[in-house]
Design a protein around this motif. Structure first.
Motif, PDB file in Angstrom:
ATOM      1  N   LEU A  67       0.811  -1.135  -0.100  1.00 51.19           N
ATOM      2  CA  LEU A  67       0.003  -0.200   0.072  1.00 51.19           C
ATOM      3  C   LEU A  67       0.657   1.265   0.396  1.00 51.19           C
ATOM      4  CD1 LEU A  67      -3.062   1.457   0.333  1.00 51.19           C
ATOM      5  CD2 LEU A  67      -2.473   1.057   2.753  1.00 51.19           C
ATOM      6  N   ASN A  68       1.572   1.626   1.128  1.00 53.96           N
ATOM      7  CA  ASN A  68       2.472   2.056   1.133  1.00 53.96           C
ATOM      8  C   ASN A  68       3.486   2.842  -0.360  1.00 53.96           C
ATOM      9  OD1 ASN A  68       4.416   0.323   1.301  1.00 53.96           O
ATOM     10  ND2 ASN A  68       5.535   1.191   3.622  1.00 53.96           N
ATOM     11  N   GLU A 106      -2.895   7.835 -12.769  1.00 53.87           N
ATOM     12  CA  GLU A 106      -3.242   6.990 -13.503  1.00 53.87           C
ATOM     13  C   GLU A 106      -4.847   6.223 -14.080  1.00 53.87           C
ATOM     14  OE1 GLU A 106      -0.563   3.651 -11.774  1.00 53.87           O
ATOM     15  OE2 GLU A 106      -1.368   4.294  -9.841  1.00 53.87           O
ATOM     16  N   PRO A 107      -4.539   7.217 -15.304  1.00 53.76           N
ATOM     17  CA  PRO A 107      -6.455   7.414 -15.315  1.00 53.76           C
ATOM     18  C   PRO A 107      -6.879   5.672 -15.795  1.00 53.76           C
ATOM     19  CG  PRO A 107      -4.766   8.560 -16.719  1.00 53.76           C
ATOM     20  CD  PRO A 107      -3.948   7.748 -15.695  1.00 53.76           C
ATOM     21  N   LEU A 108      -6.042   4.911 -16.413  1.00 52.31           N
ATOM     22  CA  LEU A 108      -6.652   3.694 -16.702  1.00 52.31           C
ATOM     23  C   LEU A 108      -6.589   2.494 -15.962  1.00 52.31           C
ATOM     24  CD1 LEU A 108      -4.652   3.846 -20.189  1.00 52.31           C
ATOM     25  CD2 LEU A 108      -6.873   4.484 -19.304  1.00 52.31           C
ATOM     26  N   ALA A 109      -5.786   3.029 -14.478  1.00 51.72           N
ATOM     27  CA  ALA A 109      -6.092   2.307 -13.462  1.00 51.72           C
ATOM     28  C   ALA A 109      -6.718   2.493 -12.140  1.00 51.72           C
ATOM     29  CB  ALA A 109      -4.366   1.321 -13.313  1.00 51.72           C
ATOM     30  N   VAL A 110      -7.337   0.830 -11.619  1.00 51.24           N
ATOM     31  CA  VAL A 110      -7.741   0.960 -10.307  1.00 51.24           C
ATOM     32  C   VAL A 110      -7.269   0.437  -9.394  1.00 51.24           C
ATOM     33  CG1 VAL A 110     -10.225   1.156 -10.934  1.00 51.24           C
ATOM     34  CG2 VAL A 110      -9.905  -0.783 -10.951  1.00 51.24           C
ATOM     35  N   ARG A 111      -7.766   0.555  -8.243  1.00 52.31           N
ATOM     36  CA  ARG A 111      -7.039  -0.553  -7.077  1.00 52.31           C
ATOM     37  C   ARG A 111      -8.070  -1.320  -6.310  1.00 52.31           C
ATOM     38  NH1 ARG A 111      -1.673   0.665  -6.936  1.00 52.31           N
ATOM     39  NH2 ARG A 111      -1.235   2.496  -8.178  1.00 52.31           N
ATOM     40  N   ILE A 112      -7.868  -2.628  -5.485  1.00 53.14           N
ATOM     41  CA  ILE A 112      -8.768  -2.821  -4.888  1.00 53.14           C
ATOM     42  C   ILE A 112      -8.171  -3.293  -3.938  1.00 53.14           C
ATOM     43  CG2 ILE A 112      -9.788  -4.801  -4.484  1.00 53.14           C
ATOM     44  CD1 ILE A 112     -11.617  -4.471  -7.013  1.00 53.14           C
ATOM     45  N   VAL A 113      -7.443  -2.632  -2.284  1.00 51.44           N
ATOM     46  CA  VAL A 113      -7.036  -3.014  -1.081  1.00 51.44           C
ATOM     47  C   VAL A 113      -8.144  -3.806  -0.439  1.00 51.44           C
ATOM     48  CG1 VAL A 113      -6.160  -1.762   0.302  1.00 51.44           C
ATOM     49  CG2 VAL A 113      -5.963  -0.533  -1.691  1.00 51.44           C
ATOM     50  N   PHE A 114      -7.241  -5.144  -0.127  1.00 56.35           N
ATOM     51  CA  PHE A 114      -8.027  -5.745   0.909  1.00 56.35           C
ATOM     52  C   PHE A 114      -6.991  -5.882   2.713  1.00 56.35           C
ATOM     53  CE2 PHE A 114      -8.152  -7.930  -2.953  1.00 56.35           C
ATOM     54  CZ  PHE A 114     -10.001  -8.283  -2.963  1.00 56.35           C
ATOM     55  N   PRO A 115      -7.677  -5.634   4.009  1.00 58.07           N
ATOM     56  CA  PRO A 115      -6.884  -5.472   5.162  1.00 58.07           C
ATOM     57  C   PRO A 115      -5.814  -6.796   5.351  1.00 58.07           C
ATOM     58  CG  PRO A 115      -9.048  -6.763   4.947  1.00 58.07           C
ATOM     59  CD  PRO A 115      -9.060  -5.999   3.775  1.00 58.07           C
ATOM     60  N   ALA A 116      -5.250  -6.305   5.850  1.00 57.94           N
ATOM     61  CA  ALA A 116      -3.961  -6.905   6.595  1.00 57.94           C
ATOM     62  C   ALA A 116      -4.622  -8.437   7.131  1.00 57.94           C
ATOM     63  CB  ALA A 116      -3.147  -6.133   7.831  1.00 57.94           C
ATOM     64  N   GLY A 117      -5.619  -7.986   7.566  1.00 52.11           N
ATOM     65  CA  GLY A 117      -5.535  -9.295   8.119  1.00 52.11           C
ATOM     66  C   GLY A 117      -5.791 -10.860   6.945  1.00 52.11           C
ATOM     67  N   PRO A 173      -1.424 -13.046   4.361  1.00 47.88           N
ATOM     68  CA  PRO A 173       0.037 -13.479   5.252  1.00 47.88           C
ATOM     69  C   PRO A 173       0.960 -13.492   5.786  1.00 47.88           C
ATOM     70  CG  PRO A 173       0.024 -15.371   3.201  1.00 47.88           C
ATOM     71  CD  PRO A 173      -0.677 -13.724   3.179  1.00 47.88           C
ATOM     72  N   GLU A 174       1.622 -11.949   4.852  1.00 49.36           N
ATOM     73  CA  GLU A 174       2.507 -11.488   5.642  1.00 49.36           C
ATOM     74  C   GLU A 174       2.317 -10.465   6.790  1.00 49.36           C
ATOM     75  OE1 GLU A 174       1.609 -11.353   1.865  1.00 49.36           O
ATOM     76  OE2 GLU A 174       2.942 -13.211   2.056  1.00 49.36           O
ATOM     77  N   GLY A 175       0.710  -9.968   6.872  1.00 45.48           N
ATOM     78  CA  GLY A 175       0.482  -9.112   8.106  1.00 45.48           C
ATOM     79  C   GLY A 175      -0.193  -7.494   7.559  1.00 45.48           C
ATOM     80  N   THR A 176      -0.002  -7.695   6.321  1.00 46.46           N
ATOM     81  CA  THR A 176      -0.300  -5.904   5.757  1.00 46.46           C
ATOM     82  C   THR A 176      -0.907  -5.951   4.309  1.00 46.46           C
ATOM     83  OG1 THR A 176       1.429  -6.934   3.553  1.00 46.46           O
ATOM     84  CG2 THR A 176       2.328  -6.038   5.370  1.00 46.46           C
ATOM     85  N   ASP A 177      -1.064  -4.799   4.242  1.00 45.02           N
ATOM     86  CA  ASP A 177      -2.560  -4.482   2.940  1.00 45.02           C
ATOM     87  C   ASP A 177      -2.286  -5.279   2.166  1.00 45.02           C
ATOM     88  OD1 ASP A 177      -4.154  -3.526   5.201  1.00 45.02           O
ATOM     89  OD2 ASP A 177      -3.752  -0.848   4.288  1.00 45.02           O
ATOM     90  N   ASN A 178      -3.104  -5.338   0.905  1.00 41.95           N
ATOM     91  CA  ASN A 178      -3.115  -6.639  -0.341  1.00 41.95           C
ATOM     92  C   ASN A 178      -3.611  -5.815  -1.344  1.00 41.95           C
ATOM     93  OD1 ASN A 178      -2.410  -8.151  -2.627  1.00 41.95           O
ATOM     94  ND2 ASN A 178      -2.818  -9.855  -0.887  1.00 41.95           N
ATOM     95  N   GLU A 179      -3.034  -5.224  -1.848  1.00 40.65           N
ATOM     96  CA  GLU A 179      -3.337  -4.361  -2.675  1.00 40.65           C
ATOM     97  C   GLU A 179      -3.375  -4.720  -4.615  1.00 40.65           C
ATOM     98  OE1 GLU A 179      -1.923  -0.056  -4.112  1.00 40.65           O
ATOM     99  OE2 GLU A 179      -3.720   0.598  -2.900  1.00 40.65           O
TER     100      GLU A 179
END
Length: 137
Positions: A10-11, A51-62, A65-71
């Motif tokens: 995410l960062n 980034e006008p052609l892209a979208v992002r879906i961000v899943f929570p860290a929980g 397996p790494e405990g980080t947000d998954n984008e």
């Protein structure tokens, strides 16, 4: 249609973005498994005019397996087209599921995640992506 998705921290993707430029829609999604009961999760849908052609879906860290947000980053056109008919190849596939649901399938080396969204939430997000940058969220 081919989708190229990136699984980025995410960062690494939000650094330097201003709040005014970022479109974010927080929605509830359902992880689909073999279990008859579904698991509801909070998901962030993101778009930036940089980034006008892209979208992002961000899943929570929980969920990671790494405990980080998954984008996941993929073409906005893929999400739009998938609300009408099955589309996508590679890492991300999208298809309508009845009149009010859509399914987004994510493929990674660790496996496949199948997530169901309300089509109304995805359409609302896409409308906001096309709104002028000066319009308040």
């Amino acid at each position: 249609m081919s989708a190229t998705a990136e699984n980025l921290p995410l960062n690494a993707t939000t650094a330097g973005q201003t709040a005014a430029a970022l479109v974010e829609e927080r929605v509830r999604a359902r992880v689909i498994t073999d279990d008859p009961l579904y698991r509801a999760i909070p998901v962030a849908l993101r778009f930036t005019p940089d980034e006008p052609l892209a979208v992002r879906i961000v899943f929570p860290a929980g969920l990671s397996p790494e405990g980080t947000d998954n984008e996941w980053v993929f073409p906005r056109a893929l999400l739009e087209a998938g609300l009408q008919a099955p589309t996508g190849t590679g890492d991300v596939r999208v298809w309508p599921c009845g009149r009010v649901q859509a399914v987004v399938e994510f493929h990674s080396p660790e496996g496949v995640a199948v997530v169901q969204f309300d089509i109304a939430a995805l359409r609302r997000f896409l409308r906001r992506c096309y709104a002028p940058a000066t319009r308040p969220a």
